[in-house]
Design an enzyme around this catalytic site. Structure first.
Site, PDB file in Angstrom:
ATOM      1  N   GLY A 133      -1.417  40.830  24.071  1.00 21.28           N
ATOM      2  CA  GLY A 133      -1.904  41.160  23.700  1.00 21.28           C
ATOM      3  C   GLY A 133      -2.175  43.235  24.362  1.00 21.28           C
ATOM      4  NE  ARG A 172      -2.879  36.369  18.737  1.00 18.18           N
ATOM      5  CZ  ARG A 172      -3.662  35.865  19.886  1.00 18.18           C
ATOM      6  NH1 ARG A 172      -4.508  35.387  19.626  1.00 18.18           N
ATOM      7  NH2 ARG A 172      -2.585  36.213  20.662  1.00 18.18           N
ATOM      8  N   GLY A 219       1.155  35.044  25.704  1.00 19.30           N
ATOM      9  CA  GLY A 219       1.170  33.598  26.934  1.00 19.30           C
ATOM     10  C   GLY A 219       2.476  32.708  25.525  1.00 19.30           C
ATOM     11  CE  LYS A 240      -4.120  36.246  38.347  1.00 14.39           C
ATOM     12  NZ  LYS A 240      -4.418  35.204  37.965  1.00 14.39           N
TER      13      LYS A 240
HETATM   14  C1  3PG Z   1      -4.017  33.562  22.592  1.00 17.32           C
HETATM   15  O1  3PG Z   1      -4.794  34.201  22.591  1.00 17.32           O
HETATM   16  O2  3PG Z   1      -3.441  33.536  24.326  1.00 17.32           O
HETATM   17  C2  3PG Z   1      -4.196  32.814  22.454  1.00 17.32           C
HETATM   18  O3  3PG Z   1      -4.631  32.215  21.224  1.00 17.32           O
HETATM   19  C3  3PG Z   1      -3.862  31.295  22.774  1.00 17.32           C
HETATM   20  O4  3PG Z   1      -5.549  31.270  23.911  1.00 17.32           O
HETATM   21  P1  3PG Z   1      -6.094  30.398  25.025  1.00 17.32           P
HETATM   22  O5  3PG Z   1      -4.490  30.787  26.148  1.00 17.32           O
HETATM   23  O6  3PG Z   1      -7.444  29.773  25.130  1.00 17.32           O
HETATM   24  O7  3PG Z   1      -4.772  29.178  24.911  1.00 17.32           O
END
Ligand code: 3PG
Ligand code: MG
Length: 373
Positions: free
Chosen positions: A325, A41, A348, A178
């Site tokens: 991820g 990232r 997400g 999930k």
């Molecule tokens: C992530 O890693 O999903 C993003 O950086 C967003 O982070 P968050 O889910 O804590 O909002």
């Protein structure tokens, strides 16, 4: 989605020479005991940083890290990131963790005002955070000439294009634990793909909907009906659900079950027959989207399904996109990440973009005063 304006790119900014640029990045990198596990990232933001620096701008980056509670917390201080960034992009400043202020997540206008103070331009390259309507994501475009950075623009182009004009056959492989968090994306994908394979612990809710017993495997009983809806629906022929499962039972014994999983046994990977069924269509796919591991790959006893899928995706001659991820981490662990066309930096955010076709951070940029009409 609406509006006549399109996403402003770096070229749509006023001349950045001599200007102070606020760069929202997603430097929320995986860390263990204060050390960075994977700096994807950070490296992914470098093209944007270089573009700005080459044009004489001074760049100040900002990001969140983890989920501190709206107040300073040394566990989530940006120092390790700042050190790495300084090696990769000397001269770039990095503000402290945005989430040390409760105004970030509550999208407080006062916090956004203070954030942009002293800056001339704003660039959002934080694709992974652009599904969050937080102050640093949606606030600055209403206050400064703004643009999507290279990373953000590329993610939107690739993930958006996936649903618009995929080369066929288009095969999606979804995993992860999930099913509840993937329902929206299954809904969005099912009409667009030619085949949708479902592994990971989310497959057990589907197997339950098929009438199998799943033993002690992870299930979300509230979602059995939704899964049944897909299994009985018009696109049922596109769905590929595992037929065999690697499970662990008493005294850590490991067995493969076809169909029913007995009580006392917990499914932790897709079985060899299912793996073969999943990877066969990948060989001839024109487009592959992979999100989520097939099993608990962190444990070598349950990594086979994920390894084989990862290798099949890497071997593909089609256009390959990996999002999330955990699947990105699996690719890196198996040394396959460089053989994928696009590894998304979003988890997400990538799912929400596929599901809804838009993100709050993109909508905000399109409303910027300098956005092209
Ligand atoms: C992530 O890693 O999903 C993003 O950086 C967003 O982070 P968050 O889910 O804590 O909002
Ligand atoms: Mg997240």
């Amino acid at each position: 989605m609406s509006g006549r304006q399109t996403l402003p790119l770096l070229e749509d900014l006023p001349d950045p020479s001599g200007k102070r640029v606020l760069l929202r990045a997603d430097f929320n990198v995986p860390m263990t005991e204060g050390r960075i596990d994977d700096d994807l990232r950070i490296t992914a933001a470098l093209p944007t940083i270089r573009w700005l620096q080459e044009r004489g701008a001074s760049v100040t980056a900002c990001s969140h890290l983890g989920r501190p509670n709206g107040q300073p917390d040394p566990t989530y201080a940006m120092d390790p990131i700042r050190e790495r960034l300084d090696e990769l992009a000397p001269g770039v400043e990095l503000l402290e963790n945005l989430r040390f202020d409760a105004g970030e997540q509550s999208n407080d206008p006062g916090f956004a005002d203070r954030l942009v103070e002293g800056f001339d331009l704003y660039v959002n390259d934080a694709f992974g955070a652009s599904h969050r309507a937080h102050a640093s994501v949606v606030g600055p475009p209403a206050r400064l000439p703004s643009a999507a950075g290279r990373l953000l623009a590329k993610e939107v182009e690739v993930l958006g294009g996936l649903l618009d004009r995929p080369h066929r056959p288009f095969v999606a492989v979804l995993g992860g634990s999930k099913v509840s968090s993937k329902m929206g994306v299954i809904e969005a994908l099912i009409d667009k793909v030619d085949l949708l394979a479902i592994g990971g612990a989310m497959c057990f809710t589907f197997m339950m909907a098929q009438g199998f017993s799943v033993g002690d495997s992870l299930v979300e009983p509230d979602w059995v009906d939704s899964c049944r809806g897909f299994l009985d629906g018009p696109s049922q022929a596109k769905l590929l659900i595992p037929t065999d499962i690697v499970a662990m039972g008493p005294a850590e014994e490991i067995r493969v079950f076809h169909g029913d999983i007995p009580a006392g046994w917990k499914g932790l990977d897709i079985g060899p027959a299912s793996t073969l069924a999943f990877i066969a269509p990948l060989e001839h796919a024109g487009t592959i989207l992979w999100n989520g591991p097939m099993g608990m790959f962190e444990d070598v006893r349950f990594q086979e399904g994920t390894v084989d899928v990862a290798e099949a995706v890497a071997d593909s001659h089609g256009f390959t996109v990996v999002a999330g991820g955990d699947s990105a981490a699996a690719l890196a662990k198996f040394g396959l990440d460089l053989r994928i066309d696009h590894v998304s930096t979003g988890g997400g955010a990538s799912l929400e973009l596929l599901e809804k076709g838009d993100l709050p951070g993109l909508a905000a940029l399109r409303e910027a005063s300098n956005a092209p009409r």
